[in-house]
Design a protein around this motif. Sequence first.
Motif: not given
Length: 216
Positions: A23-24, A28-29, A34-36
Amino acid sequence: MLLALLGFTLVVQLRSNDGDHGLASARQEDLVRILSDLEAQDARLLADIQNLEATRQQLSSGVQGREAALAEATRRSEELGLLAGTVPGRGPGLEILLDRVKASAVLNAVQELRGARGEVMQLNGSNGAAVRVVASSYFVDASGGGIIADGVHLTGPFRLLVIGQPETMRTALQIPGGVVASVQKDGGSVTMDSRSLVEVTAVRKAAALQYARPVS
């Protein structure tokens, strides 16, 4: 258990994602996607938890409601059966021996006991006959001796069994000018014994009402 399992799955998923070093270096997309996805999964899990909780409450209240309704109906049925004389009864009370008395004395005793909250009664004759005393019971003198109680011939001495508070009923029968005094004045006798357990075994057939209906 289901709630705990869902919570454990969510924690494992989050820790797995947190521990992913890839993930690092993600764009950004990709991070936004992933957050969504995690937020959507979290919302689904929370919805599942809420649905399970609502179902549990409905099932619980439904079972309890049915059990409470059934228990109340059973209790009311038993009480009505005792009052109607269709089921046997037992409890503390008095055993009363009435000797050399007429039907009017028996009726006076029954009425006085009802006033003293006597709940269940049975009248036994020395000839072995027994009658369950209810609200509609009647007593008349029989030709040749004894009394007729609800159509049954009973000979004296009579044994009256009554369930209720013994001392209250005893006091009611012994008031000045009351049942005991009247019977003794007429040459009869009344003997009372308090019992921790009185068993009323005589029962009546349930009467089928032809005209009366409950008010809805």
